[in-house]
Write a protein that holds these residues in place. Structure first.
Motif, PDB file in Angstrom:
ATOM      1  N   SER A 148      10.241  24.836  14.964  1.00  0.00           N
ATOM      2  CA  SER A 148      10.351  25.371  13.604  1.00  0.00           C
ATOM      3  C   SER A 148       9.002  25.801  13.049  1.00  0.00           C
ATOM      4  N   LYS A 174      10.453  20.104  17.740  1.00  0.00           N
ATOM      5  CA  LYS A 174       9.000  20.257  17.591  1.00  0.00           C
ATOM      6  C   LYS A 174       8.748  21.031  16.301  1.00  0.00           C
ATOM      7  N   GLU A 177       2.952  22.391  13.541  1.00  0.00           N
ATOM      8  CA  GLU A 177       1.824  21.447  13.474  1.00  0.00           C
ATOM      9  C   GLU A 177       1.230  21.418  12.067  1.00  0.00           C
ATOM     10  N   GLY A 231      10.048  31.260  14.068  1.00  0.00           N
ATOM     11  CA  GLY A 231       8.624  31.512  13.858  1.00  0.00           C
ATOM     12  C   GLY A 231       8.328  32.995  13.976  1.00  0.00           C
ATOM     13  N   SER A 232       7.099  33.305  14.320  1.00  0.00           N
ATOM     14  CA  SER A 232       6.682  34.708  14.364  1.00  0.00           C
ATOM     15  C   SER A 232       7.268  35.425  15.583  1.00  0.00           C
ATOM     16  N   GLU A 238       6.699  34.996  23.475  1.00  0.00           N
ATOM     17  CA  GLU A 238       6.229  34.072  24.502  1.00  0.00           C
ATOM     18  C   GLU A 238       7.345  33.124  24.955  1.00  0.00           C
ATOM     19  N   LEU A 254      13.042  35.138  14.128  1.00  0.00           N
ATOM     20  CA  LEU A 254      11.639  35.557  14.084  1.00  0.00           C
ATOM     21  C   LEU A 254      11.329  36.345  12.802  1.00  0.00           C
ATOM     22  N   CYS A 287      10.659  34.093   5.514  1.00  0.00           N
ATOM     23  CA  CYS A 287      11.013  35.133   6.486  1.00  0.00           C
ATOM     24  C   CYS A 287      11.781  36.250   5.786  1.00  0.00           C
ATOM     25  N   GLU A 386       4.700  42.764   9.621  1.00  0.00           N
ATOM     26  CA  GLU A 386       4.929  41.636   8.704  1.00  0.00           C
ATOM     27  C   GLU A 386       3.611  40.911   8.430  1.00  0.00           C
TER      28      GLU A 386
HETATM   29  P1  NAD Z   1       4.342  30.576  14.293  1.00  0.00           P
HETATM   30  O1  NAD Z   1       4.997  31.541  15.218  1.00  0.00           O
HETATM   31  O2  NAD Z   1       2.876  30.540  14.231  1.00  0.00           O
HETATM   32  O3  NAD Z   1       4.806  29.074  14.665  1.00  0.00           O
HETATM   33  C1  NAD Z   1       6.165  28.714  14.659  1.00  0.00           C
HETATM   34  C2  NAD Z   1       6.382  27.550  15.614  1.00  0.00           C
HETATM   35  O4  NAD Z   1       6.239  28.010  16.947  1.00  0.00           O
HETATM   36  C3  NAD Z   1       5.386  26.406  15.448  1.00  0.00           C
HETATM   37  O5  NAD Z   1       6.087  25.188  15.601  1.00  0.00           O
HETATM   38  C4  NAD Z   1       4.413  26.633  16.580  1.00  0.00           C
HETATM   39  O6  NAD Z   1       3.775  25.464  17.032  1.00  0.00           O
HETATM   40  C5  NAD Z   1       5.331  27.173  17.667  1.00  0.00           C
HETATM   41  N1  NAD Z   1       4.687  28.035  18.659  1.00  0.00           N
HETATM   42  C6  NAD Z   1       3.754  28.983  18.453  1.00  0.00           C
HETATM   43  N2  NAD Z   1       3.465  29.610  19.610  1.00  0.00           N
HETATM   44  C7  NAD Z   1       4.236  29.041  20.570  1.00  0.00           C
HETATM   45  C8  NAD Z   1       4.379  29.243  21.968  1.00  0.00           C
HETATM   46  N3  NAD Z   1       3.672  30.160  22.615  1.00  0.00           N
HETATM   47  N4  NAD Z   1       5.279  28.488  22.635  1.00  0.00           N
HETATM   48  C9  NAD Z   1       6.013  27.564  21.984  1.00  0.00           C
HETATM   49  N5  NAD Z   1       5.904  27.301  20.669  1.00  0.00           N
HETATM   50  C10 NAD Z   1       5.023  28.040  19.959  1.00  0.00           C
HETATM   51  O7  NAD Z   1       4.966  30.845  12.835  1.00  0.00           O
HETATM   52  P2  NAD Z   1       4.578  30.209  11.428  1.00  0.00           P
HETATM   53  O8  NAD Z   1       3.282  30.779  10.961  1.00  0.00           O
HETATM   54  O9  NAD Z   1       4.756  28.725  11.446  1.00  0.00           O
HETATM   55  O10 NAD Z   1       5.766  30.780  10.515  1.00  0.00           O
HETATM   56  C11 NAD Z   1       5.800  32.070   9.969  1.00  0.00           C
HETATM   57  C12 NAD Z   1       6.637  33.015  10.809  1.00  0.00           C
HETATM   58  O11 NAD Z   1       7.937  32.480  11.028  1.00  0.00           O
HETATM   59  C13 NAD Z   1       6.874  34.343  10.123  1.00  0.00           C
HETATM   60  O12 NAD Z   1       6.787  35.371  11.075  1.00  0.00           O
HETATM   61  C14 NAD Z   1       8.285  34.217   9.583  1.00  0.00           C
HETATM   62  O13 NAD Z   1       8.942  35.449   9.347  1.00  0.00           O
HETATM   63  C15 NAD Z   1       8.933  33.436  10.668  1.00  0.00           C
HETATM   64  N6  NAD Z   1      10.128  32.749  10.207  1.00  0.00           N
HETATM   65  C16 NAD Z   1      11.347  33.263  10.568  1.00  0.00           C
HETATM   66  C17 NAD Z   1      12.512  32.677  10.105  1.00  0.00           C
HETATM   67  C18 NAD Z   1      13.863  33.217  10.462  1.00  0.00           C
HETATM   68  O14 NAD Z   1      14.842  32.523  10.255  1.00  0.00           O
HETATM   69  N7  NAD Z   1      13.961  34.433  10.986  1.00  0.00           N
HETATM   70  C19 NAD Z   1      12.437  31.534   9.282  1.00  0.00           C
HETATM   71  C20 NAD Z   1      11.178  31.034   8.950  1.00  0.00           C
HETATM   72  C21 NAD Z   1      10.032  31.656   9.420  1.00  0.00           C
END
Ligand code: NAD
Length: 501
Positions: A148, A174, A177, A231-232, A238, A254, A287, A386
């Motif tokens: 998340s 997970k 962080e 996440g992003s 990845e 994402l 998001c 974004e």
């Molecule tokens: P992030 O991608 O930096 O991190 C998200 C999660 O992914 C974290 O727990 C991180 O530790 C993990 N992570 C990062 N790289 C990874 C890898 N290579 N392998 C496995 N795990 C990995 O995102 P953030 O800054 O925490 O959140 C913001 C982003 O999340 C924005 O792009 C937002 O639009 C998106 N988001 C999307 C939704 C949705 O439902 N579509 C909801 C909330 C946030």
């Protein structure tokens, strides 16, 4: 209540998680609020194996009884709504109303899942063969891994976990962080529910603290049947291929780049309120935040004047103060990203108002900003990207087809909205040739989804669906069963295979 009291009230054994690896800071003032131990990849693998053991037992428990555990979790969340909401505010920087709102969303999905636990229906299908019956049955899937993001530090877990638990799965989570304390609190509340429940298997729900290496352990482990990753888009790029390489399933939630179209017939007062909440709420860190405004040229001046006034009145400050509407950005990296985007917007012909740092004197280690309104001459490169901060790009349109083209011509496809009182425009927007997003709203903004609908988006948003509607099907495996109750053995498609014996 200070952080130690808050964690204590939520049942978190802070000492048990303490360690040198991860410093947790509050975005409110940048101060350190905890120091935690991270899990190793070996511990992550052991947790997944334990969860698989729990799954083998849990899948045998009747679904309605599994629902009872989620009902108990919902009770814990109701009793601790304010405390957990406050922890979300302290750790993620959301204003109190949004922190509590996020916990309410958890309560709502628990209620939904309890009802669902008695509605895991399959189909009966007409067979083409005489004396045969076909049906579809749904079975528990296995271990569900959850990754998340920081900006919904508790709701995303509950969307996945409430459904996974009633579907007969085990969960390994997970969290970001940046927000591990909220995750430890959720786990503590889950454990309280488990205690009341009585006889659930060990390891049914677990939390792993750590960064991307732990996320990668979840992606790579063959026992993680479904990886739900929020996440992003960078992260999805990845994680998705790693899961696919072992033929696992992934559910990707994402990035978004959400637009609101405002048509000439729109109620501009309603539109301005919807845009304000969407663009500056959660300091632009949802998001579904509104990032693009596509407004008809005839009403652009009027709408922009209203927005400028609303922006000027949006109080920026400590999210724990009741009057605050805009809290801080999560960290310095987010601030730098916002400033870089504004520089690029200027270079691409944009006219920027707002966007500067605020409250630096009071909070030198925190990153408060004035939300930015940016008038763009066209949908340039920066607009298609974004930036996770309160920047609203404004573009004008002349005809509705052109507005739809702008709305759809970005790589992301999460949320979208139109403000119009023209029935034709509203229907067109929601039709096959309208918005290409997973969420397409009429006369409400882009953010603030209800749990009853399936949540997620298309294109670089990843295609996943969580939460309501039939999203539960992603957490189960489907079997097609054909039963022959005749004394013959006819083959499908009328095939004759050799003579009858
Ligand atoms: P992030 O991608 O930096 O991190 C998200 C999660 O992914 C974290 O727990 C991180 O530790 C993990 N992570 C990062 N790289 C990874 C890898 N290579 N392998 C496995 N795990 C990995 O995102 P953030 O800054 O925490 O959140 C913001 C982003 O999340 C924005 O792009 C937002 O639009 C998106 N988001 C999307 C939704 C949705 O439902 N579509 C909801 C909330 C946030």
């Amino acid at each position: 209540m200070n952080i130690a009291e808050l964690l204590g009230a939520l049942g978190v054994d802070a000492a048990a998680s303490a360690g040198p690896d991860l410093t947790v800071r509050s975005p409110i003032d940048g101060g350190r609020i905890a120091q935690l131990r991270e899990h190793s990849a070996a511990q992550a693998n052991a947790a997944i194996d334990a969860a698989h053991g729990a799954f083998l037992a849990w899948r045998q428990v009747p679904a309605a009884r599994r629902g009872e555990l989620v009902r108990l979790l919902g009770d814990e969340l109701r009793a601790n709504k304010q405390a957990l909401g406050r922890l979300v505010s302290v750790e993620a920087g959301k204003i109190l109303a949004e922190g509590a709102g996020e916990v309410q969303e958890m309560i709502d999905i628990c209620d939904f899942a309890v009802g669902l636990s008695r509605q895991l229906y399959g189909l009966t299908i007409a067979s083409e063969r005489p004396g045969h019956r076909m049906m579809e049955t749904w079975h528990p899937l296995g271990v569900v891994g959850v990754i998340s993001a920081f900006n919904f530090p508790v709701a995303v877990w509950s969307w996945n976990t409430a459904l996974a638990i009633v579907c007969g799965d085990a969960v390994v989570w997970k969290p970001s962080e940046k927000t591990p304390l909220a995750a430890l609190a959720c786990q503590a509340l889950f454990e309280r529910a488990l205690k009341k429940f009585g006889d659930a298997p060990e390891g049914l729900s677990q939390v792993l603290i750590g960064g991307r290496e732990i996320g990668q352990a979840l992606a790579d482990h063959h026992r993680v049947a479904l990886l739900s990753a929020t996440g992003s888009t960078r992260m999805g790029r990845e994680v998705g291929p790693r899961v696919a390489a072992r033929f696992g399933r992934s559910l990707l939630e994402l990035g978004g780049n959400n637009a609101i179209i405002v048509a000439p017939s729109a109620d501009l007062d309603m539109a301005a309120r919807g845009i304000l909440f969407g663009a500056v709420g959660t300091a632009g860190q949802r998001c579904t935040s509104t990032r693009r405004l596509i407004v008809h040229r005839s009403v652009a001046g009027d709408l922009l004047a209203r927005l400028e006034k609303a922006y000027a009145g949006a109080r920026i400050g400590n999210p724990l103060d009741a009057e605050t509407l805009v809290g801080p950005l999560i960290d310095r990296v987010a601030f730098d990203g916002m400033q870089a985007a504004l520089r690029q917007a200027r270079a691409e012909g944009g006219k920027v108002s707002g966007g500067e740092r605020r409250l630096a004197g009071q909070y030198p280690e925190a990153w408060y900003v004035a939300p930015a309104l940016v008038e763009m001459p066209a949908q340039t490169e920066v607009v298609r990207h974004e930036t996770f901060a309160p920047i609203l790009y404004v573009m004008r349109y002349d005809d509705f087809a052109g507005a739809l083209r702008l709305q759809n011509e970005v790589p992301q496809g999460l949320s979208s909205a139109v403000f119009t009182n023209d029935l034709r425009e509203a229907e067109w927007f929601m039709s096959a040739s309208g918005s290409d997003c997973g969420i397409a709203n009429v006369n409400i903004g882009t953010s603030g989804a209800e749990i009853g609908g399936a949540f997620g988006g298309e294109k670089e948003t990843g295609g996943g669906r969580e939460s309501g509607s039939d999203a539960w099907k992603a957490y189960m495996r489907r079997a097609t069963n054909t039963v022959n109750y005749s004394r013959e053995l006819p083959l499908a498609q009328g095939i004759q295979f050799g003579g009858q014996p």
